[in-house]
Design a protein around this motif. Sequence first.
Motif, PDB file in Angstrom:
ATOM      1  N   TRP A  75       0.816  -1.204   0.000  1.00 20.84           N
ATOM      2  CA  TRP A  75       0.000   0.000   0.000  1.00 20.84           C
ATOM      3  C   TRP A  75       0.852   1.256   0.000  1.00 20.84           C
ATOM      4  O   TRP A  75       2.071   1.199   0.148  1.00 20.84           O
ATOM      5  N   ALA A  76       0.178   2.402  -0.134  1.00 13.62           N
ATOM      6  CA  ALA A  76       0.798   3.721   0.011  1.00 13.62           C
ATOM      7  C   ALA A  76      -0.275   4.673   0.535  1.00 13.62           C
ATOM      8  O   ALA A  76      -1.468   4.482   0.274  1.00 13.62           O
ATOM      9  N   SER A  77       0.136   5.693   1.248  1.00 16.69           N
ATOM     10  CA  SER A  77      -0.819   6.613   1.870  1.00 16.69           C
ATOM     11  C   SER A  77      -1.629   7.410   0.853  1.00 16.69           C
ATOM     12  O   SER A  77      -2.753   7.806   1.143  1.00 16.69           O
ATOM     13  N   TRP A  78      -1.096   7.644  -0.323  1.00 17.26           N
ATOM     14  CA  TRP A  78      -1.779   8.435  -1.343  1.00 17.26           C
ATOM     15  C   TRP A  78      -2.807   7.626  -2.132  1.00 17.26           C
ATOM     16  O   TRP A  78      -3.554   8.156  -2.937  1.00 17.26           O
ATOM     17  N   CYS A  79      -2.870   6.327  -1.894  1.00 26.68           N
ATOM     18  CA  CYS A  79      -3.724   5.405  -2.655  1.00 26.68           C
ATOM     19  C   CYS A  79      -5.120   5.340  -2.021  1.00 26.68           C
ATOM     20  O   CYS A  79      -5.279   4.828  -0.917  1.00 26.68           O
ATOM     21  N   ALA A  86      -7.895  -0.534   4.454  1.00 30.74           N
ATOM     22  CA  ALA A  86      -7.134  -0.557   5.705  1.00 30.74           C
ATOM     23  C   ALA A  86      -7.968  -1.015   6.907  1.00 30.74           C
ATOM     24  O   ALA A  86      -7.509  -1.874   7.673  1.00 30.74           O
ATOM     25  N   PRO A  87      -9.184  -0.519   7.104  1.00 23.36           N
ATOM     26  CA  PRO A  87      -9.971  -0.999   8.249  1.00 23.36           C
ATOM     27  C   PRO A  87     -10.313  -2.491   8.143  1.00 23.36           C
ATOM     28  O   PRO A  87     -10.391  -3.195   9.152  1.00 23.36           O
ATOM     29  N   ARG A 112       8.708   8.069   5.338  1.00 23.71           N
ATOM     30  CA  ARG A 112       8.208   7.255   6.454  1.00 23.71           C
ATOM     31  C   ARG A 112       7.113   7.985   7.225  1.00 23.71           C
ATOM     32  O   ARG A 112       6.155   7.381   7.695  1.00 23.71           O
ATOM     33  N   ALA A 113       7.227   9.305   7.376  1.00 26.50           N
ATOM     34  CA  ALA A 113       6.249  10.079   8.146  1.00 26.50           C
ATOM     35  C   ALA A 113       4.843   9.949   7.547  1.00 26.50           C
ATOM     36  O   ALA A 113       3.857   9.898   8.281  1.00 26.50           O
ATOM     37  N   ARG A 114       4.748   9.895   6.236  1.00 27.62           N
ATOM     38  CA  ARG A 114       3.428   9.738   5.598  1.00 27.62           C
ATOM     39  C   ARG A 114       2.839   8.369   5.911  1.00 27.62           C
ATOM     40  O   ARG A 114       1.649   8.230   6.172  1.00 27.62           O
ATOM     41  N   GLY A 115       3.672   7.354   5.871  1.00 30.52           N
ATOM     42  CA  GLY A 115       3.209   6.015   6.211  1.00 30.52           C
ATOM     43  C   GLY A 115       2.779   5.929   7.666  1.00 30.52           C
ATOM     44  O   GLY A 115       1.755   5.325   7.992  1.00 30.52           O
ATOM     45  N   ARG A 116       3.556   6.559   8.559  1.00 32.71           N
ATOM     46  CA  ARG A 116       3.193   6.565   9.991  1.00 32.71           C
ATOM     47  C   ARG A 116       1.868   7.300  10.207  1.00 32.71           C
ATOM     48  O   ARG A 116       1.038   6.873  11.010  1.00 32.71           O
ATOM     49  N   GLU A 121      -3.759   7.215  11.509  1.00 31.10           N
ATOM     50  CA  GLU A 121      -5.117   7.621  11.110  1.00 31.10           C
ATOM     51  C   GLU A 121      -6.061   6.426  11.033  1.00 31.10           C
ATOM     52  O   GLU A 121      -7.203   6.492  11.456  1.00 31.10           O
ATOM     53  N   HIS A 122      -5.562   5.321  10.499  1.00 30.14           N
ATOM     54  CA  HIS A 122      -6.409   4.134  10.313  1.00 30.14           C
ATOM     55  C   HIS A 122      -6.292   3.130  11.447  1.00 30.14           C
ATOM     56  O   HIS A 122      -6.891   2.064  11.398  1.00 30.14           O
ATOM     57  N   LYS A 123      -5.487   3.483  12.460  1.00 30.92           N
ATOM     58  CA  LYS A 123      -5.313   2.628  13.643  1.00 30.92           C
ATOM     59  C   LYS A 123      -4.981   1.186  13.244  1.00 30.92           C
ATOM     60  O   LYS A 123      -5.622   0.238  13.679  1.00 30.92           O
TER      61      LYS A 123
END
Length: 188
Positions: A75-79, A86-87, A112-116, A121-123
């Motif tokens: 995955w990627a945060s922008w996707c 994710a949930p 890495r900060a975007r992934g974190r 955000e999605h716990k």
Amino acid sequence: MTPHRRLPLLALLLLTCSLAACAPRQETGGSPVSPLTRVPPADRQAAPDLTGSSLDGRAVRLTDYRSKVVVLNVWASWCGPCRAEAPELSKVQQELAAKGVQVLGVDTDAERARGRAFQDEHKLLYPSLHDPASRQLLRLPRGYKAPALPYTLFIDRAGRIAAKYVSPLTEAQIRTITGPLLAEQASG
């Protein structure tokens, strides 16, 4: 048609074409409607030992989960579709961990900060290997790296790739795919 009316039509056409280009391609010989490719036990290839650090900075290795069925989600945060699934993945981790299922993410974000931030955000209830240049993913056997995100590999208890899914997943789909793998013996 006036030039002013052609512009929105042209923009819509370009958007449609660009979205179609991002859609995951199907494996040769697979169903044109199914994003799932299952691999019979006799034909399965060993998954490479993906290693590195998690988004939290901890060491993570795919082989640490040997004897479990691993849901390896890239995955990627922008996707957008990654955000939608994710949930579902967290729910699977929470509900199936005791049965021997382990979700392991692979974050392809450059930072890495975007992934974190995505993880927080999605716990997310599972670790994610940070692989910004996809160097670890390049080690996958031919045909197991998908051209679009998200995609998921299902690794059997013996550490072999048992299935590939090239679209967002729901909890029900993950249960359907992992069920037979949980029933297999580790040596099978």
